[in-house]
Design a protein around this motif. Structure first.
Motif, PDB file in Angstrom:
ATOM      1  N   GLY A  59       0.785  -1.232   0.000  1.00  7.02           N
ATOM      2  CA  GLY A  59       0.000   0.000   0.000  1.00  7.02           C
ATOM      3  C   GLY A  59       0.815   1.278   0.000  1.00  7.02           C
ATOM      4  N   ALA A  60       2.154   1.173   0.019  1.00  3.33           N
ATOM      5  CA  ALA A  60       2.995   2.381   0.052  1.00  3.33           C
ATOM      6  C   ALA A  60       2.774   3.229  -1.191  1.00  3.33           C
ATOM      7  N   ASN A  61       2.628   4.543  -1.003  1.00  2.00           N
ATOM      8  CA  ASN A  61       2.387   5.448  -2.135  1.00  2.00           C
ATOM      9  C   ASN A  61       3.094   6.795  -1.986  1.00  2.00           C
ATOM     10  N   GLY A  62       4.150   6.852  -1.194  1.00  4.51           N
ATOM     11  CA  GLY A  62       4.931   8.083  -1.067  1.00  4.51           C
ATOM     12  C   GLY A  62       5.799   8.032   0.188  1.00  4.51           C
ATOM     13  N   ILE A  63       6.579   9.070   0.534  1.00  2.22           N
ATOM     14  CA  ILE A  63       6.527  10.345  -0.166  1.00  2.22           C
ATOM     15  C   ILE A  63       7.948  10.809  -0.488  1.00  2.22           C
ATOM     16  N   LYS A  64       8.829  10.932   0.523  1.00  5.10           N
ATOM     17  CA  LYS A  64      10.142  11.516   0.257  1.00  5.10           C
ATOM     18  C   LYS A  64      11.160  11.132   1.332  1.00  5.10           C
ATOM     19  N   THR A  65      12.348  10.762   0.853  1.00  5.36           N
ATOM     20  CA  THR A  65      13.469  10.497   1.748  1.00  5.36           C
ATOM     21  C   THR A  65      14.336  11.743   1.878  1.00  5.36           C
ATOM     22  N   GLY A  66      15.277  11.691   2.815  1.00  2.00           N
ATOM     23  CA  GLY A  66      16.245  12.770   2.949  1.00  2.00           C
ATOM     24  C   GLY A  66      17.444  12.322   3.756  1.00  2.00           C
ATOM     25  N   TYR A  67      18.621  12.845   3.414  1.00  3.00           N
ATOM     26  CA  TYR A  67      19.814  12.580   4.221  1.00  3.00           C
ATOM     27  C   TYR A  67      20.845  13.685   4.025  1.00  3.00           C
ATOM     28  N   THR A  68      21.347  14.182   5.130  1.00  2.00           N
ATOM     29  CA  THR A  68      22.591  14.966   5.180  1.00  2.00           C
ATOM     30  C   THR A  68      23.271  14.595   6.492  1.00  2.00           C
ATOM     31  N   SER A  69      24.521  14.971   6.628  1.00  2.00           N
ATOM     32  CA  SER A  69      25.241  14.657   7.860  1.00  2.00           C
ATOM     33  C   SER A  69      24.594  15.322   9.077  1.00  2.00           C
ATOM     34  N   LYS A  70      24.019  16.494   8.876  1.00  6.95           N
ATOM     35  CA  LYS A  70      23.370  17.207   9.970  1.00  6.95           C
ATOM     36  C   LYS A  70      21.982  16.644  10.274  1.00  6.95           C
ATOM     37  N   ALA A  71      21.223  16.326   9.237  1.00  3.55           N
ATOM     38  CA  ALA A  71      19.839  15.871   9.412  1.00  3.55           C
ATOM     39  C   ALA A  71      19.752  14.404   9.795  1.00  3.55           C
ATOM     40  N   GLY A  72      20.752  13.609   9.421  1.00  4.04           N
ATOM     41  CA  GLY A  72      20.626  12.168   9.584  1.00  4.04           C
ATOM     42  C   GLY A  72      19.724  11.608   8.503  1.00  4.04           C
ATOM     43  N   HIS A  73      19.273  10.386   8.702  1.00  5.06           N
ATOM     44  CA  HIS A  73      18.403   9.719   7.724  1.00  5.06           C
ATOM     45  C   HIS A  73      16.945  10.007   8.068  1.00  5.06           C
ATOM     46  N   CYS A  74      16.200  10.545   7.103  1.00  9.56           N
ATOM     47  CA  CYS A  74      14.829  11.000   7.321  1.00  9.56           C
ATOM     48  C   CYS A  74      13.892  10.376   6.292  1.00  9.56           C
ATOM     49  N   LEU A  75      12.624  10.301   6.637  1.00 10.72           N
ATOM     50  CA  LEU A  75      11.628   9.778   5.695  1.00 10.72           C
ATOM     51  C   LEU A  75      10.232  10.244   6.071  1.00 10.72           C
ATOM     52  N   SER A  76       9.533  10.784   5.086  1.00 14.06           N
ATOM     53  CA  SER A  76       8.089  10.991   5.201  1.00 14.06           C
ATOM     54  C   SER A  76       7.452   9.935   4.315  1.00 14.06           C
ATOM     55  N   ALA A  77       6.735   8.991   4.921  1.00 12.47           N
ATOM     56  CA  ALA A  77       6.177   7.854   4.189  1.00 12.47           C
ATOM     57  C   ALA A  77       4.656   7.860   4.281  1.00 12.47           C
ATOM     58  N   SER A  78       4.020   7.384   3.215  1.00 14.79           N
ATOM     59  CA  SER A  78       2.561   7.254   3.229  1.00 14.79           C
ATOM     60  C   SER A  78       2.174   5.905   2.658  1.00 14.79           C
ATOM     61  N   ALA A  79       1.035   5.392   3.112  1.00 20.88           N
ATOM     62  CA  ALA A  79       0.515   4.130   2.602  1.00 20.88           C
ATOM     63  C   ALA A  79      -0.996   4.122   2.760  1.00 20.88           C
ATOM     64  N   THR A  80      -1.652   3.404   1.858  1.00 20.91           N
ATOM     65  CA  THR A  80      -3.111   3.307   1.877  1.00 20.91           C
ATOM     66  C   THR A  80      -3.534   1.847   1.870  1.00 20.91           C
ATOM     67  N   ARG A  81      -4.439   1.523   2.772  1.00 20.72           N
ATOM     68  CA  ARG A  81      -5.073   0.207   2.790  1.00 20.72           C
ATOM     69  C   ARG A  81      -6.558   0.422   3.036  1.00 20.72           C
ATOM     70  N   GLY A  82      -7.358  -0.028   2.063  1.00 21.54           N
ATOM     71  CA  GLY A  82      -8.788   0.243   2.151  1.00 21.54           C
ATOM     72  C   GLY A  82      -9.039   1.730   2.044  1.00 21.54           C
ATOM     73  N   SER A  83      -9.802   2.277   2.971  1.00 20.25           N
ATOM     74  CA  SER A  83     -10.106   3.714   2.955  1.00 20.25           C
ATOM     75  C   SER A  83      -9.189   4.505   3.873  1.00 20.25           C
ATOM     76  N   LEU A  84      -8.215   3.830   4.482  1.00 21.15           N
ATOM     77  CA  LEU A  84      -7.327   4.494   5.440  1.00 21.15           C
ATOM     78  C   LEU A  84      -5.969   4.794   4.810  1.00 21.15           C
ATOM     79  N   THR A  85      -5.598   6.082   4.816  1.00 19.09           N
ATOM     80  CA  THR A  85      -4.266   6.508   4.385  1.00 19.09           C
ATOM     81  C   THR A  85      -3.532   7.097   5.579  1.00 19.09           C
ATOM     82  N   LEU A  86      -2.332   6.589   5.831  1.00 19.40           N
ATOM     83  CA  LEU A  86      -1.522   7.050   6.953  1.00 19.40           C
ATOM     84  C   LEU A  86      -0.260   7.729   6.450  1.00 19.40           C
TER      85      LEU A  86
END
Length: 390
Positions: A228-255
């Motif tokens: 159900g994964a449908n997004g969204i964006k990764t990120g990495y710099t030495s200052k920020a570390g490893h980051c992720l905004s993730a989305s997924a949909t199953r049925g009528s629920l999107t998280l």
């Protein structure tokens, strides 16, 4: 007698110790159900914005390339407002071509279409592409950055300030997990963006002669291996570390889950899965009404037409916890009639939803067309029609 007294003291001590342990356990269970290996994390329902899990969600942190969610959001708005089109040709500037970090290796003076630049931003997180797109939309990167900050303010992102369109580390460039969830939620409202967010692999031809093929693989591994994964964006710099905004949909629920400041890439994906799994295991989304659904036809006083159709402005859904006894109430708030003139898209009422007497969501009710005020001839015509009708 002395043994009995010592025994009583021992029992009393044990009971006190057990009571302390019980209090500790109660305190823990009342908090978050688990910990996330990240400096900051959040899990929300994409429809209502309801927060399911939170950890340091308002802490100002470097976001790395998650910054580009705002770039994509402004691009989608520009496309929908016909300011730019997907087939527009972008002439790459020396400024864009000179961006470091993750890039498409664009050359100064080469021409790329908007659709291919968006693809490169979504999959490879191309810094040169992000700046080229920003300059195409606003004229200069500086002007575009002002647009980014204005949009952040409009969305209520109170702990955000952008200094660039790439997410490269820069003093004063920061946001928070909560603010990222807000702009992520806003981006997902644009249907076209899903064409690129859900791509796993693609190609783009680059160079002035278009003689080099760049293979693109989505930096968000969840697109490939999470149901159900449908997004969204990764990120990495030495200052920020490893980051992720993730989305997924199953049925009528999107998280939407956001993790910032993870120690390595594996942790950001595993912790995002943990958040999403928790949400899908424990919550459901119930759709109560769809966007543009007709709610009522209201009488219009002194208008050129007698009745005006009222519709719901956005989809209306609620988040409910599985297994709970959810007593759902829906209240429609509308006036008895409207006075002309009336603007198209004007808010005239609301639908308020409550679960167990607590408000959980509300959505605007709006007009479907403009209604001008009737003049003397209009009123006379109505009168004659009424007489003939009778």
């Amino acid at each position: 007698m002395k043994i009995t007294k010592n025994f009583k003291i021992l029992i009393s001590t044990l009971m006190t110790f057990i009571l302390i342990l019980s209090c500790i356990n109660i305190s823990y269970s009342a908090g978050e159900p688990f910990d996330i290996q990240a400096k900051s994390a959040i899990l929300i329902d994409a429809s209502t914005g309801h927060i399911i899990y939170e950890k340091n969600i308002h802490e100002k942190l470097a976001p790395a390339s998650i910054t580009k969610i705002m770039v994509l959001l402004l691009a989608m708005e520009a496309i929908e407002n016909n300011k730019i089109s997907l087939d527009d040709e972008i002439v790459v500037s020396s400024n864009a071509a000179g961006m470091g970090g993750s890039q498409l290796y664009l050359e100064e003076g080469e021409i790329q279409k908007v659709r291919d630049i968006i693809k490169a931003i979504c999959l490879r997180s191309a810094n040169d592409g992000a700046v080229a797109l920003a300059e195409h939309i606003a004229g200069t990167e500086e002007t575009f950055i002002k647009m980014m900050n204005n949009k952040a303010k409009e969305l209520g992102m109170e702990n955000t300030h952008f200094k660039n369109a790439t997410g490269l580390d820069e003093e004063g460039h920061y946001t928070s997990a909560y603010d990222i969830s807000i702009m992520s939620k806003e981006l997902l409202k644009h249907p076209k963006i899903h064409d690129w967010l859900t791509l796993w692999m693609a190609e783009v031809k680059v160079g002035k002669e278009k003689d080099v093929v760049q293979g693109l693989v989505n930096t968000n591994k969840l697109i490939h291996d999470y149901k159900g994964a449908n997004g969204i964006k990764t990120g990495y710099t030495s200052k920020a570390g490893h980051c992720l905004s993730a989305s997924a949909t199953r049925g009528s629920l999107t998280l939407i889950s956001v993790v910032l400041g993870c120690k390595n890439s594996s942790i950001r994906f595993n912790e995002s899965k943990k958040l999403l799994n928790y949400g899908f295991a424990n919550y459901d989304s119930i759709v109560l009404a769809k966007k543009n659904e007709i709610i009522k036809k209201l009488p219009v006083s002194k208008g050129k037409i007698d009745k005006l159709t009222i519709v719901i402005q956005d989809d209306l859904s609620i988040l409910v916890k599985k297994g709970n006894n959810n007593n759902i109430e829906k209240e429609v708030v509308l006036p008895d009639y409207l006075n002309a003139p009336v603007e198209k898209g004007k808010k005239v009422g609301e639908i308020i939803v409550k679960i167990n007497n607590q408000e959980v969501n509300r959505v605007n009710l709006v007009t479907t067309r403009e209604v001008e005020k009737a003049n003397f001839l209009d009123m006379l015509k109505k009168m004659i029609n009424n007489i003939l009708g009778n």
